[in-house]
Design a protein around this motif. Structure first.
Motif, PDB file in Angstrom:
ATOM      1  N   GLN A 197     -10.455  -1.216  -5.316  1.00 14.16           N
ATOM      2  CA  GLN A 197     -11.555  -2.702  -6.058  1.00 14.16           C
ATOM      3  C   GLN A 197     -12.724  -2.519  -4.472  1.00 14.16           C
ATOM      4  O   GLN A 197     -13.921  -2.920  -5.145  1.00 14.16           O
ATOM      5  CB  GLN A 197     -11.077  -3.793  -6.442  1.00 14.16           C
ATOM      6  CG  GLN A 197     -10.109  -4.151  -7.762  1.00 14.16           C
ATOM      7  CD  GLN A 197     -10.727  -3.533  -8.842  1.00 14.16           C
ATOM      8  OE1 GLN A 197     -11.896  -4.154  -8.634  1.00 14.16           O
ATOM      9  NE2 GLN A 197     -10.576  -2.711 -10.080  1.00 14.16           N
ATOM     10  N   GLU A 231      -3.960  -9.907 -10.959  1.00 15.98           N
ATOM     11  CA  GLU A 231      -4.912  -8.692 -11.243  1.00 15.98           C
ATOM     12  C   GLU A 231      -6.022  -9.901 -11.668  1.00 15.98           C
ATOM     13  O   GLU A 231      -6.988  -8.807 -11.449  1.00 15.98           O
ATOM     14  CB  GLU A 231      -5.042  -7.799 -12.196  1.00 15.98           C
ATOM     15  CG  GLU A 231      -3.740  -6.191 -11.188  1.00 15.98           C
ATOM     16  CD  GLU A 231      -4.082  -5.260 -11.605  1.00 15.98           C
ATOM     17  OE1 GLU A 231      -4.820  -4.764 -12.377  1.00 15.98           O
ATOM     18  OE2 GLU A 231      -3.002  -4.357 -11.259  1.00 15.98           O
ATOM     19  N   GLY A 232      -5.289 -10.533 -11.867  1.00 14.53           N
ATOM     20  CA  GLY A 232      -7.099 -11.419 -12.632  1.00 14.53           C
ATOM     21  C   GLY A 232      -7.166 -12.831 -11.993  1.00 14.53           C
ATOM     22  O   GLY A 232      -8.176 -13.411 -11.629  1.00 14.53           O
ATOM     23  N   ARG A 240     -14.460 -12.280  -5.917  1.00 15.04           N
ATOM     24  CA  ARG A 240     -15.701 -12.458  -7.582  1.00 15.04           C
ATOM     25  C   ARG A 240     -14.307 -12.409  -8.311  1.00 15.04           C
ATOM     26  O   ARG A 240     -14.345 -13.045  -9.337  1.00 15.04           O
ATOM     27  CB  ARG A 240     -15.747 -10.767  -6.993  1.00 15.04           C
ATOM     28  CG  ARG A 240     -16.884 -10.427  -6.086  1.00 15.04           C
ATOM     29  CD  ARG A 240     -17.179  -8.703  -5.934  1.00 15.04           C
ATOM     30  NE  ARG A 240     -17.425  -7.708  -7.055  1.00 15.04           N
ATOM     31  CZ  ARG A 240     -17.617  -6.860  -6.617  1.00 15.04           C
ATOM     32  NH1 ARG A 240     -17.202  -5.860  -6.093  1.00 15.04           N
ATOM     33  NH2 ARG A 240     -17.951  -6.594  -8.367  1.00 15.04           N
ATOM     34  N   ILE A 241     -13.310 -11.507  -7.824  1.00 18.60           N
ATOM     35  CA  ILE A 241     -12.399 -11.551  -9.692  1.00 18.60           C
ATOM     36  C   ILE A 241     -12.493 -13.184  -9.865  1.00 18.60           C
ATOM     37  O   ILE A 241     -12.364 -13.625 -11.087  1.00 18.60           O
ATOM     38  CB  ILE A 241     -11.211 -10.541  -9.382  1.00 18.60           C
ATOM     39  CG1 ILE A 241     -11.638  -9.457  -8.917  1.00 18.60           C
ATOM     40  CG2 ILE A 241     -10.161 -11.138 -10.681  1.00 18.60           C
ATOM     41  CD1 ILE A 241     -10.560  -8.335  -8.824  1.00 18.60           C
ATOM     42  N   GLU A 292     -15.429 -14.572 -11.354  1.00 16.12           N
ATOM     43  CA  GLU A 292     -15.693 -14.948 -12.924  1.00 16.12           C
ATOM     44  C   GLU A 292     -14.364 -14.917 -13.759  1.00 16.12           C
ATOM     45  O   GLU A 292     -14.535 -15.375 -15.363  1.00 16.12           O
ATOM     46  CB  GLU A 292     -15.224 -12.797 -12.571  1.00 16.12           C
ATOM     47  CG  GLU A 292     -16.976 -12.118 -12.404  1.00 16.12           C
ATOM     48  CD  GLU A 292     -17.189 -10.270 -12.485  1.00 16.12           C
ATOM     49  OE1 GLU A 292     -16.145 -10.369 -13.424  1.00 16.12           O
ATOM     50  OE2 GLU A 292     -17.639 -10.092 -11.762  1.00 16.12           O
TER      51      GLU A 292
END
Ligand SMILES: Cc1cc2nc3c(=O)[nH]c(=O)nc-3n(C[C@H](O)[C@H](O)[C@H](O)COP(=O)(O)OP(=O)(O)OC[C@H]3O[C@@H](n4cnc5c(N)ncnc54)[C@H](O)[C@@H]3O)c2cc1C
Length: 461
Positions: A89, A400-401, A445-446, A449
């Motif tokens: 990423q 991962e979220g 960022r992740i 969002e």
């Protein structure tokens, strides 16, 4: 609390790099965002304001190489899949950051040769943060300073909101989703003492005094998985004259690999030339923390003077090793013997500080594997050094979220984490220069969002 929104969609706790990136990403995903920062606007930016660069994978620095570099320094105990994911990423970061106004500058010359692997922010971390805060204002993100998030309230498996404290007044703020971005626990002496005993009293905290781990412990209380070594931290050699908090980058001592390091007994204890300095500088804080009195002394001669990034304090100086010993209050006979023994074991070779030059000692314990030149060109110099703690690695488990997960891997509903507070997923022991900002920017960022989406989709109460 007067003035605070009741019923915000995304609440971000902590206004460092991870928090402000999360806030921006959440706002760009369409959410109403409130960022709460425990300190005032004049010192905003947590540890992030002291940074200078971010490490990213690229064509010139393949993800496999970056992962190998990480594994070499951090060892076992991390989530390898998440580490690979973070690195993959990171490729997009320079473009995303530039799109949000960040500008770059040429890498600093000196002992940290990072031109291929790291991007340097024009104006350093303060300019980076100011740029992001301007962007946040343009996006309509509400920022409240001097507000400490103290509790996270869950009811019947649903996030309700948080309790906050502003100058002694407690209030409840309702939110659809929470991004915890409040840093590690490095400024909490009591917690450090639990892990390190009385040695912790001698630690210098390089960054903010506000990262006390309160939300980290609240998340553990809610069942978040513990990730990373509880004693693990990024810690370097800093000048022993540094302030106890907020000395920032200026107190770092970079002379280690160009000389020898002795402890309070005047004895060497580790290979000063083990690897290229950016890969190894962060092992020295822990090494010093393990020495008697948590103090050590970097000693070098006129050949090395001026060849490393200087600290803000001048080094001790003397025409003789005995004089240096007197300045440092070391036994001069022992220090003389240590320097003589080292000098006698240095092998011939060509010195080149830009690479592993294999100019090494032979038959010496511990060895010096690179950049070993006799210390025999007066004047002699020395820095007394202490462990300078940058940030701790114990964190909450995330997926991962950027969702905070419990011991079974199930997400705690509505709770996301980014930055130091979850660094333990991908850092356990050693550290790679620039990776702290990689972690915060990728997961900020992740998380932003993800939190925006979660808040938007959640069914009404
Ligand atoms: C001197 C120094 C130099 C560094 N240089 C680099 C570098 O060049 N590159 C790099 O990658 N990394 C560097 N690092 C590490 C880097 O700073 C961190 O990895 C990164 O900034 C972490 O970002 P963060 O947002 O998680 O934490 P922070 O930036 O520390 O932000 C956390 C924020 O949360 C706030 N807070 C804490 N508790 C609460 C609460 N209960 N409620 C509300 N707010 C709260 C704090 O006040 C703080 O503003 C450096 C660190 C230091 C100290």
């Amino acid at each position: 609390m007067a003035g605070l929104l009741d019923g915000v969609e995304v609440l971000v706790a902590g206004g460092g790099n991870a928090g402000i990136c999360a806030a921006i990403a959440a706002a760009e995903a369409g959410a109403h965002v409130l960022l709460l920062e425990s300190l005032g606007p004049e010192v905003r930016g947590g540890n992030s304001k002291y940074t200078r660069n971010v490490r990213t994978a690229s064509h010139a620095y393949p993800a496999d190489e970056m992962l190998a570099d990480l594994l070499k320094v951090t060892g076992d105990g991390i989530n390898r899949d998440l580490a690979r994911f973070t690195i993959e990423q990171s490729r997009d970061l320079p473009e995303w950051m530039a799109r949000h106004g960040v500008r770059w500058q040429a890498p600093l010359r000196g002992t940290l040769q990072l031109g291929r692997t790291n991007h340097f922010f024009l104006g350093g971390g303060k300019a980076l943060l100011n740029t992001y805060y301007r962007r946040a204002a343009a996006l309509g993100i509400r920022v409240e300073y001097d507000v400490r998030v103290t509790e996270i309230v869950m009811e019947r498996e649903r996030l309700r909101g948080v309790w906050v404290d502003r100058r002694g007044t407690r209030s409840f703020v309702k939110t659809g989703a929470l991004v915890a971005a409040s840093g590690g626990y490095e400024s909490n002496r009591e917690w450090l003492r639990r892990e390190w005993g009385e040695a912790a009293d001698q630690f210098v905290i390089r960054g903010t005094a506000a990262n006390d781990g309160l939300l980290l412990s609240r998340l553990f209380d809610l069942g978040a998985r513990r990730m990373g070594n509880p004693r693990g931290f990024h810690a370097i050699a800093v000048d022993a004259r540094s302030p106890r908090y907020d000395g920032g980058i200026a107190t770092r001592v970079d002379s280690v690999s160009l000389g020898i390091v002795v402890n309070a007994e005047g004895k060497r204890f580790y290979d000063e030339g083990e690897d290229i300095w950016p890969k190894r500088y962060a092992t020295w804080g822990k090494l010093i923390a393990e020495q008697p009195g948590q103090i050590a002394f970097s000693i070098f001669d006129s050949q090395a003077y001026g060849k490393f990034v200087p600290a803000c304090y001048p080094p001790h100086r003397s025409e003789t090793i005995e004089g240096i010993a007197r300045e440092l209050r070391l036994d001069h006979a022992v220090l003389r013997a240590t320097v003589d023994e080292y000098n006698q074991h240095v092998m011939p070779g060509t010195f080149d500080r830009t690479r592993l030059d294999e100019l090494a000692t032979w038959g010496l314990t511990p060895p010096k594997s690179n950049w070993a030149r006799p210390i025999d060109k007066p004047p002699y110099y020395a820095y007394a050094v202490r462990p300078g703690i940058t940030f701790t690695f114990l964190g909450v488990g995330v997926d991962e979220g950027a969702r905070v997960v419990d011991a079974n891997g199930s997400a705690l509903p509505g709770i996301f984490a980014a930055g130091e507070i979850m660094a333990g997923n991908v850092l356990s022991n050693g550290y790679l220069a620039g990776f702290g900002m990689t972690i915060g920017t990728v997961f900020g960022r992740i998380a932003g969002e993800g939190a925006a989406h979660y808040a938007r989709q959640r069914s009404p109460d």
